[in-house]
Design a protein around this motif. Sequence first.
Motif, short mmCIF file in Angstrom:
data_model
loop_
_atom_site.label_atom_id
_atom_site.label_comp_id
_atom_site.label_asym_id
_atom_site.label_seq_id
_atom_site.Cartn_x
_atom_site.Cartn_y
_atom_site.Cartn_z
N SER A 60 44.07 43.78 49.01
CA SER A 60 45.36 43.59 48.37
C SER A 60 46.51 43.59 49.36
O SER A 60 47.56 43.00 49.11
N LEU A 61 46.34 44.24 50.50
CA LEU A 61 47.39 44.21 51.52
C LEU A 61 47.67 42.78 51.97
O LEU A 61 48.81 42.43 52.29
N GLN A 62 46.65 41.94 51.98
CA GLN A 62 46.84 40.55 52.37
C GLN A 62 47.69 39.82 51.33
O GLN A 62 48.57 39.04 51.68
N LEU A 63 47.45 40.10 50.05
CA LEU A 63 48.25 39.48 49.00
C LEU A 63 49.70 39.92 49.08
O LEU A 63 50.62 39.14 48.79
N LEU A 64 49.93 41.17 49.47
CA LEU A 64 51.30 41.67 49.55
C LEU A 64 52.07 41.00 50.68
O LEU A 64 53.30 41.05 50.70
N SER A 65 51.39 40.37 51.61
CA SER A 65 52.06 39.69 52.71
C SER A 65 52.60 38.32 52.29
O SER A 65 53.54 37.81 52.91
N LEU A 66 52.03 37.73 51.28
CA LEU A 66 52.41 36.37 50.88
C LEU A 66 53.89 36.19 50.52
O LEU A 66 54.54 35.28 51.04
N PRO A 67 54.46 37.02 49.66
CA PRO A 67 55.86 36.80 49.28
C PRO A 67 56.84 36.89 50.46
O PRO A 67 57.88 36.23 50.45
N GLY A 68 56.51 37.70 51.45
CA GLY A 68 57.39 37.84 52.60
C GLY A 68 57.65 36.53 53.32
O GLY A 68 58.74 36.30 53.84
N GLY A 69 56.67 35.65 53.33
CA GLY A 69 56.84 34.36 53.99
C GLY A 69 57.91 33.52 53.32
O GLY A 69 58.76 32.92 53.99
N GLY A 70 57.89 33.49 52.01
CA GLY A 70 58.92 32.74 51.29
C GLY A 70 60.29 33.35 51.48
O GLY A 70 61.28 32.65 51.67
N ARG A 71 60.34 34.69 51.47
CA ARG A 71 61.62 35.38 51.65
C ARG A 71 62.19 35.12 53.05
O ARG A 71 63.38 34.85 53.20
N ILE A 72 61.34 35.16 54.07
CA ILE A 72 61.79 34.91 55.45
C ILE A 72 62.38 33.51 55.57
O ILE A 72 63.37 33.30 56.26
N ARG A 93 59.32 34.72 44.83
CA ARG A 93 59.13 35.34 43.52
C ARG A 93 57.80 34.90 42.90
O ARG A 93 57.06 35.72 42.36
N GLN A 94 57.49 33.59 42.98
CA GLN A 94 56.23 33.09 42.42
C GLN A 94 55.03 33.77 43.09
O GLN A 94 54.08 34.18 42.43
N LEU A 95 55.09 33.87 44.43
CA LEU A 95 53.99 34.50 45.17
C LEU A 95 53.88 35.98 44.84
O LEU A 95 52.77 36.52 44.71
N ALA A 96 55.01 36.65 44.70
CA ALA A 96 55.00 38.08 44.36
C ALA A 96 54.43 38.29 42.96
O ALA A 96 53.64 39.21 42.74
N GLU A 97 54.82 37.43 42.02
CA GLU A 97 54.30 37.57 40.66
C GLU A 97 52.79 37.32 40.63
O GLU A 97 52.05 38.03 39.94
N ALA A 100 50.70 37.77 43.16
CA ALA A 100 50.08 38.92 43.82
C ALA A 100 50.03 40.11 42.87
O ALA A 100 49.00 40.78 42.75
N GLU A 101 51.12 40.34 42.15
CA GLU A 101 51.18 41.47 41.23
C GLU A 101 50.14 41.33 40.12
O GLU A 101 49.45 42.29 39.78
N ARG A 102 49.99 40.10 39.58
CA ARG A 102 48.97 39.88 38.54
C ARG A 102 47.57 40.16 39.07
O ARG A 102 46.78 40.84 38.41
N GLN A 103 47.28 39.63 40.26
CA GLN A 103 45.94 39.83 40.83
C GLN A 103 45.69 41.29 41.17
O GLN A 103 44.59 41.80 40.95
N LEU A 104 46.70 41.96 41.70
CA LEU A 104 46.53 43.36 42.05
C LEU A 104 46.32 44.22 40.81
O LEU A 104 45.48 45.12 40.79
N ARG A 105 47.11 43.94 39.78
CA ARG A 105 46.96 44.68 38.53
C ARG A 105 45.55 44.48 37.96
O ARG A 105 44.91 45.42 37.49
#
Length: 194
Positions: free
Chosen positions: A148-160, A168-172, A174-179
């Motif tokens: 899951s740490l890898q999934l948490l890295s995804l949204p940061g790329g869009g934000r950067i 936001r799409q990537l974070a959502e 990731a959150e669905r998959q993690l949940r």
Amino acid sequence: PGMTCLLQRLAVVFLLTMPLGADDSRFHANALRDALKLREQGSSRDAGVALERLASESDVHPAMAARIQNALGLIRRDQGRWPQAVSHFEIALKYLPADTTDCLLRPTITGNLGEARIHQGRLREARALFQDAFTTARSCRGNDAFASLQLLSLPGGGRIQGDYKLARQLAERAERQLREHLGPHHPHSIVALN
């Protein structure tokens, strides 16, 4: 930045506690741990020198060589030398034997390369690398939290890149998959909500 710092800290802790394979010589394993401790203490220059010396030895087992190159990549990343970091992460993946018994080493290195690609502005490649790291880490039984740490890295790329809609799409996602994989109360699921 806070999430990035958390992930970097977790990566260092993971490297310091990473089990070494039976083929890794005790000398190389101890030297690698000593270099990583120097890095943790803020002596990245000394750690880099020690790791370069280790990397130049010819009797290093391929799995240990992959760990050394990955650690060198982390040092260069700390120093803001992203092209060299990328090079070390790519070399680490080439050294890594296909039959390695450490199934978390490949996703660790792949995730580090993904982070480096983000800082190079290559978000599409970074996403593919993070997804690959997640999939590979999930194949290791009982390692959903690490994956899951890898999934948490995804949204940061869009934000950067300033693409907050994508972030936001990537974070959502990731959150669905993690949940789904870890449950709604797992710390990684909660961090994804942030």
